[in-house]
Design a protein around this motif. Sequence first.
Motif, PDB file in Angstrom:
ATOM      1  N   THR A 140      32.041  40.632  32.156  1.00  0.00           N
ATOM      2  CA  THR A 140      33.369  40.097  32.456  1.00  0.00           C
ATOM      3  C   THR A 140      33.519  39.790  33.938  1.00  0.00           C
ATOM      4  O   THR A 140      34.006  38.724  34.331  1.00  0.00           O
ATOM      5  CB  THR A 140      34.465  41.088  32.013  1.00  0.00           C
ATOM      6  OG1 THR A 140      34.325  41.357  30.613  1.00  0.00           O
ATOM      7  CG2 THR A 140      35.848  40.525  32.286  1.00  0.00           C
ATOM      8  N   SER A 141      33.079  40.720  34.782  1.00  0.00           N
ATOM      9  CA  SER A 141      33.209  40.491  36.226  1.00  0.00           C
ATOM     10  C   SER A 141      32.326  39.336  36.682  1.00  0.00           C
ATOM     11  O   SER A 141      32.714  38.562  37.567  1.00  0.00           O
ATOM     12  CB  SER A 141      32.866  41.762  37.001  1.00  0.00           C
ATOM     13  OG  SER A 141      31.532  42.164  36.802  1.00  0.00           O
ATOM     14  N   LEU A 142      31.158  39.167  36.056  1.00  0.00           N
ATOM     15  CA  LEU A 142      30.285  38.044  36.408  1.00  0.00           C
ATOM     16  C   LEU A 142      30.950  36.719  36.034  1.00  0.00           C
ATOM     17  O   LEU A 142      30.899  35.746  36.801  1.00  0.00           O
ATOM     18  CB  LEU A 142      28.930  38.181  35.715  1.00  0.00           C
ATOM     19  CG  LEU A 142      27.910  37.086  36.016  1.00  0.00           C
ATOM     20  CD1 LEU A 142      27.613  37.004  37.504  1.00  0.00           C
ATOM     21  CD2 LEU A 142      26.617  37.334  35.237  1.00  0.00           C
ATOM     22  N   ASN A 143      31.588  36.675  34.875  1.00  0.00           N
ATOM     23  CA  ASN A 143      32.309  35.461  34.470  1.00  0.00           C
ATOM     24  C   ASN A 143      33.428  35.140  35.460  1.00  0.00           C
ATOM     25  O   ASN A 143      33.662  33.975  35.804  1.00  0.00           O
ATOM     26  CB  ASN A 143      32.892  35.637  33.069  1.00  0.00           C
ATOM     27  CG  ASN A 143      31.828  35.631  31.988  1.00  0.00           C
ATOM     28  OD1 ASN A 143      30.725  35.119  32.188  1.00  0.00           O
ATOM     29  ND2 ASN A 143      32.143  36.212  30.832  1.00  0.00           N
ATOM     30  N   MET A 144      34.115  36.167  35.921  1.00  0.00           N
ATOM     31  CA  MET A 144      35.188  35.969  36.894  1.00  0.00           C
ATOM     32  C   MET A 144      34.638  35.431  38.214  1.00  0.00           C
ATOM     33  O   MET A 144      35.232  34.551  38.838  1.00  0.00           O
ATOM     34  CB  MET A 144      35.921  37.293  37.131  1.00  0.00           C
ATOM     35  CG  MET A 144      36.703  37.799  35.927  1.00  0.00           C
ATOM     36  SD  MET A 144      37.188  39.542  36.075  1.00  0.00           S
ATOM     37  CE  MET A 144      38.283  39.488  37.490  1.00  0.00           C
ATOM     38  N   PHE A 145      33.487  35.950  38.635  1.00  0.00           N
ATOM     39  CA  PHE A 145      32.861  35.481  39.874  1.00  0.00           C
ATOM     40  C   PHE A 145      32.443  34.026  39.745  1.00  0.00           C
ATOM     41  O   PHE A 145      32.693  33.202  40.641  1.00  0.00           O
ATOM     42  CB  PHE A 145      31.650  36.363  40.199  1.00  0.00           C
ATOM     43  CG  PHE A 145      30.980  36.036  41.504  1.00  0.00           C
ATOM     44  CD1 PHE A 145      31.436  36.576  42.694  1.00  0.00           C
ATOM     45  CD2 PHE A 145      29.888  35.174  41.545  1.00  0.00           C
ATOM     46  CE1 PHE A 145      30.829  36.270  43.903  1.00  0.00           C
ATOM     47  CE2 PHE A 145      29.267  34.859  42.745  1.00  0.00           C
ATOM     48  CZ  PHE A 145      29.741  35.419  43.933  1.00  0.00           C
ATOM     49  N   GLN A 146      31.833  33.690  38.627  1.00  0.00           N
ATOM     50  CA  GLN A 146      31.363  32.321  38.416  1.00  0.00           C
ATOM     51  C   GLN A 146      32.516  31.341  38.260  1.00  0.00           C
ATOM     52  O   GLN A 146      32.365  30.148  38.556  1.00  0.00           O
ATOM     53  CB  GLN A 146      30.437  32.283  37.202  1.00  0.00           C
ATOM     54  CG  GLN A 146      29.125  33.027  37.440  1.00  0.00           C
ATOM     55  CD  GLN A 146      28.269  33.154  36.204  1.00  0.00           C
ATOM     56  OE1 GLN A 146      28.769  33.116  35.071  1.00  0.00           O
ATOM     57  NE2 GLN A 146      26.967  33.326  36.385  1.00  0.00           N
ATOM     58  N   ALA A 147      33.667  31.849  37.835  1.00  0.00           N
ATOM     59  CA  ALA A 147      34.854  30.995  37.701  1.00  0.00           C
ATOM     60  C   ALA A 147      35.676  30.962  38.990  1.00  0.00           C
ATOM     61  O   ALA A 147      36.791  30.422  39.010  1.00  0.00           O
ATOM     62  CB  ALA A 147      35.726  31.497  36.550  1.00  0.00           C
ATOM     63  N   ASP A 148      35.136  31.533  40.067  1.00  0.00           N
ATOM     64  CA  ASP A 148      35.807  31.578  41.374  1.00  0.00           C
ATOM     65  C   ASP A 148      37.130  32.331  41.333  1.00  0.00           C
ATOM     66  O   ASP A 148      38.057  32.035  42.087  1.00  0.00           O
ATOM     67  CB  ASP A 148      36.027  30.163  41.923  1.00  0.00           C
ATOM     68  CG  ASP A 148      34.717  29.481  42.294  1.00  0.00           C
ATOM     69  OD1 ASP A 148      33.766  30.200  42.671  1.00  0.00           O
ATOM     70  OD2 ASP A 148      34.643  28.244  42.194  1.00  0.00           O
ATOM     71  N   GLU A 149      37.216  33.322  40.452  1.00  0.00           N
ATOM     72  CA  GLU A 149      38.423  34.141  40.372  1.00  0.00           C
ATOM     73  C   GLU A 149      38.350  35.358  41.288  1.00  0.00           C
ATOM     74  O   GLU A 149      39.385  35.953  41.616  1.00  0.00           O
ATOM     75  CB  GLU A 149      38.662  34.601  38.933  1.00  0.00           C
ATOM     76  CG  GLU A 149      38.960  33.451  37.978  1.00  0.00           C
ATOM     77  CD  GLU A 149      39.123  33.913  36.545  1.00  0.00           C
ATOM     78  OE1 GLU A 149      38.794  35.088  36.266  1.00  0.00           O
ATOM     79  OE2 GLU A 149      39.570  33.110  35.715  1.00  0.00           O
ATOM     80  N   VAL A 150      37.131  35.745  41.669  1.00  0.00           N
ATOM     81  CA  VAL A 150      36.944  36.878  42.575  1.00  0.00           C
ATOM     82  C   VAL A 150      35.876  36.517  43.602  1.00  0.00           C
ATOM     83  O   VAL A 150      35.051  35.624  43.380  1.00  0.00           O
ATOM     84  CB  VAL A 150      36.541  38.159  41.814  1.00  0.00           C
ATOM     85  CG1 VAL A 150      37.650  38.618  40.894  1.00  0.00           C
ATOM     86  CG2 VAL A 150      35.253  37.948  41.032  1.00  0.00           C
ATOM     87  N   ASP A 151      35.880  37.237  44.724  1.00  0.00           N
ATOM     88  CA  ASP A 151      34.950  36.949  45.815  1.00  0.00           C
ATOM     89  C   ASP A 151      33.748  37.882  45.854  1.00  0.00           C
ATOM     90  O   ASP A 151      32.681  37.514  46.337  1.00  0.00           O
ATOM     91  CB  ASP A 151      35.671  37.060  47.158  1.00  0.00           C
ATOM     92  CG  ASP A 151      36.829  36.086  47.270  1.00  0.00           C
ATOM     93  OD1 ASP A 151      36.611  34.891  47.045  1.00  0.00           O
ATOM     94  OD2 ASP A 151      37.956  36.535  47.577  1.00  0.00           O
ATOM     95  N   VAL A 152      33.925  39.115  45.375  1.00  0.00           N
ATOM     96  CA  VAL A 152      32.866  40.129  45.465  1.00  0.00           C
ATOM     97  C   VAL A 152      32.823  40.940  44.178  1.00  0.00           C
ATOM     98  O   VAL A 152      33.863  41.433  43.717  1.00  0.00           O
ATOM     99  CB  VAL A 152      33.111  41.094  46.649  1.00  0.00           C
ATOM    100  CG1 VAL A 152      31.971  42.110  46.746  1.00  0.00           C
ATOM    101  CG2 VAL A 152      33.268  40.341  47.963  1.00  0.00           C
ATOM    102  N   ILE A 153      31.639  41.064  43.594  1.00  0.00           N
ATOM    103  CA  ILE A 153      31.452  41.936  42.435  1.00  0.00           C
ATOM    104  C   ILE A 153      30.144  42.697  42.596  1.00  0.00           C
ATOM    105  O   ILE A 153      29.250  42.285  43.338  1.00  0.00           O
ATOM    106  CB  ILE A 153      31.414  41.154  41.100  1.00  0.00           C
ATOM    107  CG1 ILE A 153      30.163  40.252  41.026  1.00  0.00           C
ATOM    108  CG2 ILE A 153      32.680  40.361  40.879  1.00  0.00           C
ATOM    109  CD1 ILE A 153      29.903  39.703  39.626  1.00  0.00           C
ATOM    110  N   GLN A 154      30.032  43.798  41.879  1.00  0.00           N
ATOM    111  CA  GLN A 154      28.757  44.501  41.789  1.00  0.00           C
ATOM    112  C   GLN A 154      28.097  44.105  40.480  1.00  0.00           C
ATOM    113  O   GLN A 154      28.778  43.926  39.455  1.00  0.00           O
ATOM    114  CB  GLN A 154      28.974  46.018  41.831  1.00  0.00           C
ATOM    115  CG  GLN A 154      27.677  46.816  41.900  1.00  0.00           C
ATOM    116  CD  GLN A 154      27.918  48.309  42.056  1.00  0.00           C
ATOM    117  OE1 GLN A 154      29.053  48.762  42.165  1.00  0.00           O
ATOM    118  NE2 GLN A 154      26.842  49.077  42.064  1.00  0.00           N
TER     119      GLN A 154
END
Length: 539
Positions: A253-267
């Motif tokens: 889920t967090s990777l999808n958010m990163f790829q959708a430019d919804e977040v700047d930093v994920i682990q």
Amino acid sequence: MMVASLTLLVGCGNNNAKKEKSDDKQEAKTEKQVLTVVESSELPTMDISKATDVVSFSAISNVMEGLYEFADDSTSQPALAKEVVEPTDDGKKYTIALKEDGKWSNGDPVTAKDFVYSWQRSADPKTASEYSHLFEGFKNYEDIKTGKKPATELGVKALDDYTIEIELDHPIPYLNSLLAKPTFYPQHQKTVEEKGDKYATNSDNLVYNGAFKLANWDGTNISWKYEKNENYRDAKNVKLDEVNVEVVKENGTSLNMFQADEVDVIQVKGEFAQQQAGNEDLVVREYPSSYYMQYNFDNKLAANKSFRQAVTYTVDSEQIVTNILGDGSKEIHGFVPTGIVNPKTGGDFAKDSGNLKETSSEKAKAAWETAKKELGNEKLEFTLLASDTDSAKKLAEYIQGTLEEGLPGLKVNVSTVPFANRLDKMSKGDFDIVLAGWAATFADPYDFLQLAKTGTVQNYGKWEDAEFTKLLDDSSTTYVNDVDKRWETLIAAHKRMMEELPYTPVYQSSESFLVKPHVKGLVYRSLGSPYYKNVSIEK
């Protein structure tokens, strides 16, 4: 979850493509600097005296400030202190001058008394701080711990509003590193006393002296903010207006958010980290950190040494870091990870200790047969406690399958609970065996070894070993001024620990992050949490 709305950079003016260049420049000047990051777990506490986990320390590090902070190379550098001082009186006295422009978010000045109060509160047995042991070596701490003296007798005092004096019973070689840790940050006495039981239970029941103020945290929710603190002494150099934090436990889920430019930093972990191996946005943080299984010695099965040996021989660290994690984590060969070096020789402690962990199916089966005979039961069972994050669940399930296959007749149940609940269960001794981790808080082997010391709060499994305890005590008193002898004594303690196995080391942690290119100044050091005050957004 209101995820997308958290990522917006709020600007002024309209979005008309035909607007004048001057308008573009004006919008750039007024556009808010907003960073959006993902955490894998809830925020358990904001009480400096009671925080023990990486999520709490990350939050505290960004809204509070201590005497020192960690530089990019993980050495200590001045924060509220004017300089990093060297001790006098044969290493037993520190006199530290404070900068006089520190302010709390309510406008009060930050003074030496705020540090004195904070440290006395943390050392006081009534507070029940799990990190009170970090004051070992401070004058009178042992008597305070046992109730013979009040916490106000701790070896720290304010010589005036902006000078602190620390007195020690014996030198602490790593004290300057300790003083950069959130446990040694100041606390505002009036706020603590006025809020009482509600102190630090939500963002409104605190005052802050760091670059940001915590907002929108009610004590249990899965999102919060750090808002720029205009009263911070160096506010003019803080670029970010806001940091939005969202808890997402599923890595996909967090990777999808990163790829959708919804977040700047994920682990990223496991197969997700492996998939990103060639990504230019990938940042790998290597640091001294152990992930392990801790045994509860109140449990008959866990208290059996032959059983612990069987488990340790079965758990394959190399297989786990290669097939389960894939995030840069490393195989581990003892409880203390690599990355902690001898200040005199430069030798790595883990390497100097030698290979103390072996994987062997043959030895595992032999130890298992011995355990079954000693326990008088052919079918044995325990519950493995873990956090409910994606990576922790997968690791727990892998260990479950590996142990049940390698140790016939053993039944392993897995219980996954939210991070804060796992910490609570550990502190109460409510577990058979638990999957947990420890990251270096100061650059010394003692930081890891003390977890198994009799009387240390983090010794949740209640292992007791007189030989091990004496070795640790000798390292911090008898040999504290002899670097070579102290190192040898700590190695002996490490070997003793790995002979008796109150813990089974599983792997040495590393962390992989995806960071957007427009995020500048974000540094993952080997010690401490990232300081967002040094970050800017440049698109």
